[in-house]
Design a protein around this motif. Structure first.
Motif, PDB file in Angstrom:
ATOM      1  N   LEU A 359       0.811  -1.214   0.000  1.00  0.00           N
ATOM      2  CA  LEU A 359       0.000   0.000   0.000  1.00  0.00           C
ATOM      3  C   LEU A 359       0.847   1.267   0.000  1.00  0.00           C
ATOM      4  O   LEU A 359       0.500   2.268   0.630  1.00  0.00           O
ATOM      5  N   GLN A 360       1.956   1.222  -0.707  1.00  0.00           N
ATOM      6  CA  GLN A 360       2.772   2.419  -0.888  1.00  0.00           C
ATOM      7  C   GLN A 360       2.191   3.202  -2.059  1.00  0.00           C
ATOM      8  O   GLN A 360       2.011   2.674  -3.153  1.00  0.00           O
ATOM      9  N   THR A 361       1.873   4.479  -1.855  1.00  0.00           N
ATOM     10  CA  THR A 361       1.362   5.321  -2.937  1.00  0.00           C
ATOM     11  C   THR A 361       2.273   6.537  -3.069  1.00  0.00           C
ATOM     12  O   THR A 361       2.304   7.402  -2.193  1.00  0.00           O
ATOM     13  N   GLY A 362       3.003   6.574  -4.150  1.00  0.00           N
ATOM     14  CA  GLY A 362       3.960   7.646  -4.354  1.00  0.00           C
ATOM     15  C   GLY A 362       5.185   7.471  -3.481  1.00  0.00           C
ATOM     16  O   GLY A 362       5.174   6.744  -2.491  1.00  0.00           O
ATOM     17  N   GLY A 363       6.281   8.112  -3.868  1.00  0.00           N
ATOM     18  CA  GLY A 363       7.489   8.057  -3.053  1.00  0.00           C
ATOM     19  C   GLY A 363       8.627   7.324  -3.734  1.00  0.00           C
ATOM     20  O   GLY A 363       8.480   6.744  -4.808  1.00  0.00           O
ATOM     21  N   ALA A 364       9.760   7.341  -3.051  1.00  0.00           N
ATOM     22  CA  ALA A 364      10.966   6.714  -3.603  1.00  0.00           C
ATOM     23  C   ALA A 364      11.883   6.288  -2.472  1.00  0.00           C
ATOM     24  O   ALA A 364      11.868   6.864  -1.377  1.00  0.00           O
ATOM     25  N   HIS A 365      12.677   5.250  -2.749  1.00  0.00           N
ATOM     26  CA  HIS A 365      13.700   4.770  -1.819  1.00  0.00           C
ATOM     27  C   HIS A 365      13.098   4.425  -0.461  1.00  0.00           C
ATOM     28  O   HIS A 365      13.486   4.954   0.592  1.00  0.00           O
ATOM     29  N   ASN A 366      12.132   3.515  -0.478  1.00  0.00           N
ATOM     30  CA  ASN A 366      11.517   3.035   0.757  1.00  0.00           C
ATOM     31  C   ASN A 366      11.690   1.532   0.872  1.00  0.00           C
ATOM     32  O   ASN A 366      11.699   0.820  -0.141  1.00  0.00           O
ATOM     33  N   PHE A 367      11.794   1.034   2.093  1.00  0.00           N
ATOM     34  CA  PHE A 367      12.065  -0.379   2.338  1.00  0.00           C
ATOM     35  C   PHE A 367      11.201  -0.836   3.515  1.00  0.00           C
ATOM     36  O   PHE A 367      11.267  -0.266   4.602  1.00  0.00           O
ATOM     37  N   GLY A 368      10.358  -1.839   3.268  1.00  0.00           N
ATOM     38  CA  GLY A 368       9.599  -2.442   4.357  1.00  0.00           C
ATOM     39  C   GLY A 368       8.543  -1.543   4.959  1.00  0.00           C
ATOM     40  O   GLY A 368       8.358  -1.532   6.178  1.00  0.00           O
ATOM     41  N   CYS A 369       7.811  -0.811   4.124  1.00  0.00           N
ATOM     42  CA  CYS A 369       6.808   0.121   4.634  1.00  0.00           C
ATOM     43  C   CYS A 369       5.394  -0.399   4.394  1.00  0.00           C
ATOM     44  O   CYS A 369       5.165  -1.259   3.544  1.00  0.00           O
ATOM     45  N   VAL A 370       4.432   0.150   5.132  1.00  0.00           N
ATOM     46  CA  VAL A 370       3.025  -0.205   4.996  1.00  0.00           C
ATOM     47  C   VAL A 370       2.190   1.066   4.980  1.00  0.00           C
ATOM     48  O   VAL A 370       2.324   1.914   5.881  1.00  0.00           O
ATOM     49  N   SER A 371       1.373   1.227   3.957  1.00  0.00           N
ATOM     50  CA  SER A 371       0.407   2.327   3.841  1.00  0.00           C
ATOM     51  C   SER A 371       1.058   3.704   3.835  1.00  0.00           C
ATOM     52  O   SER A 371       0.442   4.693   4.243  1.00  0.00           O
ATOM     53  N   MET A 372       2.281   3.802   3.351  1.00  0.00           N
ATOM     54  CA  MET A 372       2.942   5.098   3.256  1.00  0.00           C
ATOM     55  C   MET A 372       2.457   5.843   2.022  1.00  0.00           C
ATOM     56  O   MET A 372       2.260   5.260   0.961  1.00  0.00           O
ATOM     57  N   LYS A 373       2.262   7.164   2.178  1.00  0.00           N
ATOM     58  CA  LYS A 373       1.860   8.019   1.070  1.00  0.00           C
ATOM     59  C   LYS A 373       2.982   9.027   0.817  1.00  0.00           C
ATOM     60  O   LYS A 373       3.206   9.932   1.605  1.00  0.00           O
ATOM     61  N   LYS A 374       3.679   8.797  -0.262  1.00  0.00           N
ATOM     62  CA  LYS A 374       4.794   9.659  -0.666  1.00  0.00           C
ATOM     63  C   LYS A 374       5.938   9.589   0.351  1.00  0.00           C
ATOM     64  O   LYS A 374       5.925   8.803   1.284  1.00  0.00           O
ATOM     65  N   GLY A 375       6.948  10.390   0.119  1.00  0.00           N
ATOM     66  CA  GLY A 375       8.093  10.428   1.028  1.00  0.00           C
ATOM     67  C   GLY A 375       9.258   9.599   0.538  1.00  0.00           C
ATOM     68  O   GLY A 375       9.095   8.619  -0.187  1.00  0.00           O
ATOM     69  N   GLU A 376      10.449   9.969   0.964  1.00  0.00           N
ATOM     70  CA  GLU A 376      11.683   9.281   0.570  1.00  0.00           C
ATOM     71  C   GLU A 376      12.453   8.818   1.797  1.00  0.00           C
ATOM     72  O   GLU A 376      12.378   9.409   2.874  1.00  0.00           O
ATOM     73  N   TYR A 377      13.198   7.738   1.588  1.00  0.00           N
ATOM     74  CA  TYR A 377      14.136   7.201   2.576  1.00  0.00           C
ATOM     75  C   TYR A 377      13.434   6.778   3.873  1.00  0.00           C
ATOM     76  O   TYR A 377      13.811   7.175   4.979  1.00  0.00           O
ATOM     77  N   TYR A 378      12.409   5.960   3.706  1.00  0.00           N
ATOM     78  CA  TYR A 378      11.681   5.401   4.853  1.00  0.00           C
ATOM     79  C   TYR A 378      11.983   3.908   4.978  1.00  0.00           C
ATOM     80  O   TYR A 378      12.030   3.180   3.969  1.00  0.00           O
ATOM     81  N   ILE A 379      12.174   3.444   6.193  1.00  0.00           N
ATOM     82  CA  ILE A 379      12.298   2.021   6.507  1.00  0.00           C
ATOM     83  C   ILE A 379      11.352   1.723   7.670  1.00  0.00           C
ATOM     84  O   ILE A 379      11.421   2.397   8.720  1.00  0.00           O
ATOM     85  N   LEU A 380      10.442   0.766   7.471  1.00  0.00           N
ATOM     86  CA  LEU A 380       9.435   0.435   8.483  1.00  0.00           C
ATOM     87  C   LEU A 380       8.684   1.696   8.924  1.00  0.00           C
ATOM     88  O   LEU A 380       8.454   1.937  10.115  1.00  0.00           O
TER      89      LEU A 380
END
Length: 567
Positions: A359-380
């Motif tokens: 459920l990632q909508t938009g964004g870049a360079h994310n690892f292991g996320c849930v229901s994130m909307k946009k954003g960069e460099y997220y982990i969990l």
């Protein structure tokens, strides 16, 4: 690197990794798979929810809404309006990575705590077609699934760019069609299969560019053909005037008669129009695609399925969606302007470099996320600086390889594997895995997967199907208030006003089965076309692969012989 034979972790059968496969894995920097292609597909399909929808209280607004998640599934579920709103933030559920615990387990904990989207529909569909699932850009649609860009349509699976279609599945760019499957650019067509560019016709199989034809097979550029007999316009209209498909009994009788007639004609062995150097089944406008099934506008890819809105390039092991996707690997329901997405489920809209997310909508360079909307460099769901992100990502991958997750079935999950199937929030028997890879309930439970027990039928049935009027002209306006008992599963269903209007306009009978039984029937027919069989051409004796088994079609021709005989 030379091709290599490996033994699948799951089925224990050998499978081959080709030279070009190794090149792809090296390019996207992932290890080679340890599951065979079929078992990788099965693992993804466990995450592909079926048709059942449940009443469940939204975790934010508290209202009872429809959801693809069962009421007792241990997740936080928001209705579509709440999930898409700004009234909550997935970052509030962020957690720090704990090196002492397995990454997959930590991700699964995050999955259970972060709100999930009850029905996978976009904002437009939420407003205009709320009774759908895994749909986008739907206007006035009802109970359609895994579909995009449809209008005034009901009861179907895998629809794209259609208008006014009912009880049809796997159809694209059609209008005013009923009871059709695997159709493309048909207008005012009823009861047809594997047919394209037809107008004002009924009960066609493998027909192309035909007008005013009835009960025929293997026609090309024909008019006024009745059961493969060429007639004058006057004689054709006379015969048609003697048929009244508004009667349920007559519709079913003619349908059975037509299907017997179709058996006289060899079917088209492969559906692969406008494709080059490709293999699989039902692939169109594609180039250099291997083992691809039900796709269009794909290039340089392998093991794709259900790509209804290409273009897809340079991708492997990718199921459902499309629409400008490049370098995807081991993904389920991902699409629309996405690039370098790996091991993800239900993610979309302008993504780049996303791994192990849902459920990632938009964004870049994310690892292991849930229901994130946009954003960069997220982990969990926790944000880091660019330097911190890449350092922690490397640490997690190292930990995943050194201390892998061991599934309930005894399979080893290191970096490079899709999510373990026991993490799926859907029951196996309410997923598409159960249709392509059926398993008994006891075996499913032994593998640590969920099994959905049948719901008790508490519908207040007001009418038996046999009590429905035989002819649509005799259906009263009040029929939309009745709860009718399905003749197959005994669940109750309604005739919706939109459906009644469509059936009256086209002189078609009221259904006797519930929408779910009607959709599943076409899905199960479609599933048969997603499997290839070794056959021998009855004319020239050459060996080839086709989706027609000997049980389904005793006589079959290779593509070259079919073209000579039919085209």
């Amino acid at each position: 690197m030379n091709k290599e034979t490996k033994n699948c972790q799951n089925c224990k059968k050998d499978f081959t990794i080709e030279n070009e496969d190794f090149s792809f894995y090296e390019k996207i920097k992932v290890p080679p798979p340890t599951f065979c292609p079929e078992c990788r597909l099965q693992r993804r399909l466990v995450w592909m929810s079926g048709l059942d929808l449940f009443k469940r209280k939204c975790g934010l607004c508290g209202e009872m809404k429809l959801s693809m998640y069962a009421p007792d599934a241990p997740y936080v579920v928001y209705c579509d309006r709440c999930w898409w709103s700004d009234n909550w933030d997935a970052r509030d559920f962020a957690r720090e990575y704990d090196p002492s615990q397995n990454f997959f387990k930590q991700w699964n904990d995050l999955l259970h705590e972060t709100p999930l989207l009850g029905l996978s529909i976009d904002k437009v569909t939420s407003e205009l077609s709320p009774y759908t699932n895994h749909c986008g850009n739907a206007k006035n649609c009802y109970l359609i699934y895994y579909s995009d860009q449809n209008e005034d349509s009901a009861y179907g699976f895998f629809l794209a760019r259609n208008k006014n279609v009912c009880d049809s599945s796997a159809i694209l760019e059609c209008e005013n069609c009923y009871d059709c499957r695997n159709s493309f650019r048909n207008y005012n067509v009823v009861g047809s299969v594997n047919s394209i560019n037809n107008i004002d016709s009924t009960f066609l199989q493998e027909c192309d560019n035909c007008t005013n034809c009835f009960g025929s097979a293997n026609l090309r550029n024909k008019q006024y053909v009745f059961f493969n007999e060429r007639l004058s316009e006057e004689e054709y209209q006379k015969r048609l005037s003697e048929i009244d498909l508004g009667s349920y009994k007559e519709y079913q009788a003619w349908k059975a008669k037509v299907h017997e007639h179709w058996k006289k004609f060899p079917p088209k062995p492969n559906e692969d129009d406008f494709s080059f150097n490709s293999t699989g089944s039902y692939y169109f406008h594609s180039k250099n695609c291997k083992e691809c099934y039900e796709v269009e506008y794909c290039e340089d890819s392998k093991f794709l399925m259900l790509i209804k809105t290409g273009k897809v390039q340079d991708s492997y092991d990718y199921t459902d969606w499309g629409l400008n996707a490049t370098r995807l690997y081991e993904c389920m329901t991902v699409g629309e302007n996405v690039r370098d997405v790996r091991f993800c489920h239900e993610c979309g809209f302008n993504l780049m470099d996303i791994e192990y997310s849902k459920l990632q909508t938009g964004g870049a360079h994310n690892f292991g996320c849930v229901s994130m909307k946009k954003g960069e460099y997220y982990i969990l769901n926790k944000q880091y600086s660019e330097e911190e992100y890449y350092a922690l990502r490397s640490r997690i991958i190292e930990d995943m390889n050194e201390s892998p997750y061991i599934s309930a079935a005894g399979h080893t999950y290191r970096y490079g594997e899709f999510f373990p199937p026991e993490f799926s929030p859907h029951a196996y028997n309410n997923s598409f895995a159960s249709r392509l890879f059926p398993l008994p309930g006891a075996e499913v439970v032994s593998r640590g997967l969920h099994w959905l027990k049948p719901e008790s039928k508490d519908h207040a049935i007001t009418m038996k199907a046999e009590s429905l009027p035989d002819h649509i002209k005799d259906a009263p306006e009040t029929i939309v208030k009745e709860i009718i008992e399905c003749t197959t599963c005994t669940r109750g269903f309604r005739i919706i006003p939109q459906e009644l209007q469509f059936l009256r306009k086209n002189n078609l009978p009221l259904p006797r089965r519930c929408p779910f039984c009607r959709i599943w029937e076409k899905v199960d027919e479609w599933v048969l076309n997603m499997q290839l069989h070794e056959r021998i051409c009855d004319t020239c004796g050459v060996k080839f692969r086709t989706h027609y088994s000997k049980e389904r079609t005793p006589a079959v021709l290779c593509k070259e012989c079919y073209i000579k005989e039919v085209v």
